[in-house]
Design a protein around this motif. Structure first.
Motif, PDB file in Angstrom:
ATOM      1  N   PHE A  74     -22.151   1.769  40.260  1.00 40.85           N
ATOM      2  CA  PHE A  74     -21.405   0.677  39.636  1.00 40.85           C
ATOM      3  C   PHE A  74     -22.345  -0.366  39.024  1.00 40.85           C
ATOM      4  N   ASN A  75     -22.001  -0.752  37.807  1.00 35.11           N
ATOM      5  CA  ASN A  75     -22.718  -1.784  37.074  1.00 35.11           C
ATOM      6  C   ASN A  75     -21.922  -3.084  37.215  1.00 35.11           C
ATOM      7  N   PHE A  76     -22.423  -4.002  38.034  1.00 36.71           N
ATOM      8  CA  PHE A  76     -21.701  -5.245  38.314  1.00 36.71           C
ATOM      9  C   PHE A  76     -22.200  -6.423  37.474  1.00 36.71           C
TER      10      PHE A  76
ATOM     11  N   ARG B 156     -26.900 -10.029  26.821  1.00 39.29           N
ATOM     12  CA  ARG B 156     -27.988  -9.716  27.752  1.00 39.29           C
ATOM     13  C   ARG B 156     -27.480  -8.917  28.946  1.00 39.29           C
ATOM     14  N   ALA B 157     -26.320  -9.300  29.471  1.00 34.60           N
ATOM     15  CA  ALA B 157     -25.763  -8.586  30.629  1.00 34.60           C
ATOM     16  C   ALA B 157     -25.438  -7.139  30.274  1.00 34.60           C
ATOM     17  N   ILE B 158     -24.913  -6.933  29.070  1.00 34.83           N
ATOM     18  CA  ILE B 158     -24.584  -5.576  28.637  1.00 34.83           C
ATOM     19  C   ILE B 158     -25.848  -4.762  28.372  1.00 34.83           C
ATOM     20  N   ASP B 159     -26.790  -5.374  27.678  1.00 28.94           N
ATOM     21  CA  ASP B 159     -28.018  -4.659  27.314  1.00 28.94           C
ATOM     22  C   ASP B 159     -28.827  -4.238  28.540  1.00 28.94           C
ATOM     23  N   LYS B 160     -28.735  -5.020  29.612  1.00 30.04           N
ATOM     24  CA  LYS B 160     -29.569  -4.734  30.786  1.00 30.04           C
ATOM     25  C   LYS B 160     -29.302  -3.339  31.334  1.00 30.04           C
ATOM     26  N   PHE B 161     -28.033  -3.020  31.555  1.00 27.89           N
ATOM     27  CA  PHE B 161     -27.732  -1.707  32.113  1.00 27.89           C
ATOM     28  C   PHE B 161     -28.046  -0.606  31.102  1.00 27.89           C
ATOM     29  N   MET B 162     -27.738  -0.849  29.834  1.00 31.34           N
ATOM     30  CA  MET B 162     -28.020   0.135  28.799  1.00 31.34           C
ATOM     31  C   MET B 162     -29.511   0.429  28.695  1.00 31.34           C
ATOM     32  N   THR B 163     -30.325  -0.581  28.969  1.00 30.10           N
ATOM     33  CA  THR B 163     -31.776  -0.428  28.876  1.00 30.10           C
ATOM     34  C   THR B 163     -32.348   0.345  30.050  1.00 30.10           C
ATOM     35  N   TYR B 164     -31.872   0.084  31.241  1.00 32.12           N
ATOM     36  CA  TYR B 164     -32.472   0.657  32.444  1.00 32.12           C
ATOM     37  C   TYR B 164     -31.903   2.018  32.838  1.00 32.12           C
TER      38      TYR B 164
ATOM     39  N   ILE C 140     -31.566   7.857  29.896  1.00 42.99           N
ATOM     40  CA  ILE C 140     -30.999   8.047  28.564  1.00 42.99           C
ATOM     41  C   ILE C 140     -29.896   9.094  28.543  1.00 42.99           C
ATOM     42  N   ASP C 141     -29.946  10.042  29.497  1.00 48.87           N
ATOM     43  CA  ASP C 141     -28.940  11.104  29.509  1.00 48.87           C
ATOM     44  C   ASP C 141     -27.780  10.820  30.457  1.00 48.87           C
ATOM     45  N   GLN C 142     -27.698   9.585  30.956  1.00 47.75           N
ATOM     46  CA  GLN C 142     -26.615   9.203  31.856  1.00 47.75           C
ATOM     47  C   GLN C 142     -25.710   8.169  31.207  1.00 47.75           C
ATOM     48  N   ASN C 143     -24.499   8.064  31.714  1.00 45.62           N
ATOM     49  CA  ASN C 143     -23.517   7.127  31.174  1.00 45.62           C
ATOM     50  C   ASN C 143     -23.665   5.735  31.758  1.00 45.62           C
ATOM     51  N   ALA C 144     -23.397   4.747  30.905  1.00 40.27           N
ATOM     52  CA  ALA C 144     -23.190   3.394  31.405  1.00 40.27           C
ATOM     53  C   ALA C 144     -21.795   3.308  32.007  1.00 40.27           C
ATOM     54  N   ASN C 145     -21.530   2.235  32.739  1.00 41.38           N
ATOM     55  CA  ASN C 145     -20.166   1.961  33.197  1.00 41.38           C
ATOM     56  C   ASN C 145     -19.970   0.463  33.224  1.00 41.38           C
TER      57      ASN C 145
ATOM     58  N   GLY D 244     -19.581   4.494  27.430  1.00 35.12           N
ATOM     59  CA  GLY D 244     -19.630   4.704  28.870  1.00 35.12           C
ATOM     60  C   GLY D 244     -18.260   4.705  29.500  1.00 35.12           C
ATOM     61  N   ILE D 245     -18.228   4.512  30.806  1.00 36.25           N
ATOM     62  CA  ILE D 245     -17.023   4.651  31.617  1.00 36.25           C
ATOM     63  C   ILE D 245     -16.431   3.268  31.884  1.00 36.25           C
ATOM     64  N   GLY D 246     -15.148   3.104  31.611  1.00 35.17           N
ATOM     65  CA  GLY D 246     -14.466   1.849  31.885  1.00 35.17           C
ATOM     66  C   GLY D 246     -13.775   1.885  33.241  1.00 35.17           C
ATOM     67  N   VAL D 247     -13.894   0.789  33.973  1.00 31.16           N
ATOM     68  CA  VAL D 247     -13.248   0.663  35.288  1.00 31.16           C
ATOM     69  C   VAL D 247     -12.321  -0.547  35.249  1.00 31.16           C
ATOM     70  N   THR D 248     -11.082  -0.358  35.688  1.00 28.77           N
ATOM     71  CA  THR D 248     -10.091  -1.433  35.709  1.00 28.77           C
ATOM     72  C   THR D 248      -9.593  -1.641  37.125  1.00 28.77           C
ATOM     73  N   TYR D 249      -9.663  -2.874  37.600  1.00 25.71           N
ATOM     74  CA  TYR D 249      -9.043  -3.234  38.883  1.00 25.71           C
ATOM     75  C   TYR D 249      -7.586  -3.572  38.616  1.00 25.71           C
ATOM     76  N   MET D 250      -6.708  -3.021  39.430  1.00 28.94           N
ATOM     77  CA  MET D 250      -5.272  -3.162  39.195  1.00 28.94           C
ATOM     78  C   MET D 250      -4.892  -4.601  38.851  1.00 28.94           C
ATOM     79  N   GLY D 251      -4.147  -4.746  37.779  1.00 28.69           N
ATOM     80  CA  GLY D 251      -3.698  -6.056  37.328  1.00 28.69           C
ATOM     81  C   GLY D 251      -4.513  -6.631  36.199  1.00 28.69           C
ATOM     82  N   GLU D 252      -5.718  -6.089  35.956  1.00 35.47           N
ATOM     83  CA  GLU D 252      -6.523  -6.605  34.850  1.00 35.47           C
ATOM     84  C   GLU D 252      -5.879  -6.289  33.505  1.00 35.47           C
ATOM     85  N   GLU D 253      -5.090  -5.231  33.467  1.00 34.31           N
ATOM     86  CA  GLU D 253      -4.388  -4.900  32.231  1.00 34.31           C
ATOM     87  C   GLU D 253      -3.282  -5.906  31.926  1.00 34.31           C
TER      88      GLU D 253
END
Length: 579
Positions: A323-325, A342-350, A353-358, A390-399
């Protein structure tokens, strides 16, 4: 006040692609993972507590969201000191939630909707009411060795004290003395959650059997809770004594708080990663048998360097989704567009390369997304979560844009709040406000339950903020969410590349493209109006057509704007397609 963009402040220098070519995607790469906190989702039997049959009754709602995978917070047998995270029987369903037959029905019905079921695995500890721990107290050597014990120390006054200064996540010492054994046991969480000893091969085998048991029930994977606490340092390296942990730099000044110490001996131990890699081997056994891949997700609040180690090392496979928090821990309603980038780029950078962000913006342990970012940004944040690569995660009610509910001191049940013994400041640590019942309708208890009293009070405002009213409205957060989910099925968002800009302090934007198809997503973090020039993005020119807008926007779907001068209203978020 209006401002005109002159130059972008930040530019992602390389397009971020999750795949080097258009590969066939695994099932979790094509859907959204939707977290359900079962106790608060839907009550089917009128006892004020959500249950499995309640979830089954709402599978059609989940299907209509466009969600293809649900992750259930713990449903195992538990005394509920920590509401399911203290498991007394890893092989049984908690009575309040239903029966094993109810669970099998849920899995089967979910499969009919094309929805996969993921369970929460809580491997770090068990309950002090578990058979394992009770047998340990009786002197059963096998189960005694399932846990972490220590004699403690005798102080200068002849009093027995805990072995060291280690602290629980829920305040106070992480050690509890038991007369039956004459020793202390380790509990990194509540007293009723004794840590399991993963230096014992029997524990390793037991947890692998737990994993196999539930996979045989038809589930599609696990989310692994508190995984970086699995191992504590080997005391044999310190002469048979567990060492004290140092005081954390910049601590909160509260010696009883978990954050007071730097947890160098109880978190992120090297052995932890290799234990997780073994669990990946177990789920691969099942793929070898039936060809269906299973998903492992890990909950890790740690440095980005430690988080990405859970992907694996070299040829050794780990979890597919640590999980990318960063969109929880690094940014909120006070953040600028630069901060978001910056928060988005951090996970994308680290990430490899062959794995998904989330992308995760909320869960049962954190203040709700709409509360942290503000209700005006609900659609904009969902655009980020669902349309980034990448993969989107939704906590119930965020929609829906559900916000934290008010839970009085008298109604508070979360040990993180109760253990403060502070009727005034408990709200700073209590997780109850993010766990209030799901708001289905304007009926009694928001349509969650027919009970006179629900386990947590329903949040105020449910009479207008609920799933039914938003489903019946032409414009709503729910309708925007569904539109985003439909859009993300296109090749642009499944296979396309990515770059981002902070167009100024307020406006964050990113481009997704696949061959000649280009989309630009814009999120204005502030109340200030702007006119932005999107030609700073390569291959963005001419006109752009509005595809999706947030509910506050006055723009019309299909309306066109010149790429050099796109007007952006206060808190406006939109998806534009290059015409």
């Amino acid at each position: 006040m209006k401002a005109t963009c002159i130059l972008p402040l930040l530019l992602l220098l390389t397009g971020g692609s999750t795949k080097p070519k258009e590969d066939i995607l695994e099932w979790w790469e094509e859907t959204i993972v939707y977290q359900i906190y079962p106790r608060s989702f839907k009550d089917s039997d009128g006892d004020g507590i959500g249950d499995l049959n309640g979830i089954t009754s709402k599978l059609n709602y989940i299907h209509e969201l466009g969600v293809g995978a649900i992750w259930l917070s713990p449903i195992f047998q538990s005394p509920m000191y920590d509401f399911g995270y203290d498991i007394s029987d890893f092989y049984a369903i908690h009575d309040e939630y239903g029966t094993m037959e109810d669970f099998v029905t849920l899995v089967n019905k979910a499969n009919e909707f094309g929805i996969k079921v993921i369970l929460d695995l809580v491997p770090n500890h068990t309950s002090n009411e578990s058979m394992w721990f009770q047998e340990a107290l009786k002197g059963n050597e096998k189960y005694y060795n399932y846990f972490v014990w220590d004699d403690g120390i005798i102080d200068e006054n002849g009093n027995r004290q805990p072995p060291n200064n280690w602290l629980s996540h829920f305040r106070g010492s992480a050690w509890e003395y038991r007369e039956e054994v004459g020793q202390y046991y380790l509990h990194q969480f509540v007293i009723g959650q004794p840590d399991l000893n993963y230096r014992n091969p029997d524990v390793v085998d037991e947890m692998k059997n737990v994993i196999r048991f539930w996979l045989n029930k038809g589930i599609a994977g696990f989310r692994i809770d508190a995984v970086n606490c699995l191992f504590e340092v080997d005391k044999q390296l310190f002469g048979g004594v567990y060492p004290d942990e140092p005081i954390a730099i910049g601590n909160d000044g509260d010696p009883g708080s978990h954050s007071y110490l730097d947890h160098i001996y109880t978190k992120d131990q090297n052995e932890t990663y290799y234990m997780v890699y073994q669990w990946r081997d177990v789920i691969e056994e099942f793929r070898a048998d039936d060809g269906m891949p299973r998903l492992l997700m890990s909950e890790v609040y740690a440095s980005i360097q430690d988080v990405v180690r859970y992907f694996g090392e070299g040829e050794i496979k780990g979890v597919q989704m640590p999980f990318n928090f960063d969109l929880i821990t690094d940014v909120d309603d006070s953040s600028s567009a630069n901060d978001i980038k910056r928060a988005i780029d951090k996970f994308m950078t680290y990430k490899p390369i062959d794995q998904n962000a989330n992308w995760v913006v909320g869960n049962h342990d954190q203040s709700r997304m709409a509360t942290r970012y503000g209700s005006s940004l609900v659609d904009g944040i969902n655009m980020i979560v669902l349309l980034l690569p990448g993969i989107g995660v939704t906590y119930m009610g965020e929609e829906l844009g559900m916000v934290d509910g008010y839970v009085s001191w008298e109604d508070t049940v979360d040990p993180a709040g109760c253990n403060t013994n502070d009727p005034i400041n408990y709200v700073k640590t209590s997780r109850d406000p993010a766990r209030t019942p799901f708001q289905w309708s304007a009926e009694k208890n928001a349509g969650f339950s027919t009970a006179d009293k629900t386990w947590l009070p329903v949040a105020t405002g449910y009479d207008t903020l609920n799933a039914e009213s938003q489903n019946n409205s032409r414009i709503s957060h729910l309708k925007v969410y569904q539109a985003l989910n439909e859009l993300r099925k296109s090749k642009v968002f499944r296979h396309g590349r990515y770059e981002s800009l902070a167009l100024n302090n307020d406006v964050f934007a990113f481009r997704r493209w696949y061959k000649s198809h280009i989309y630009v997503v814009i999120v204005n973090m502030r109340q200030t109006e702007h006119t932005v020039d999107l030609t700073y993005f390569e291959n963005v020119s001419g006109n752009l057509k509005v595809a999706i807008v947030n509910i506050q926007s006055d723009k019309v779907i299909g309306q066109k704007f010149k790429a050099t001068s796109v007007p952006v209203s206060a808190y406006e978020s939109m998806v534009l397609k290059v015409d």
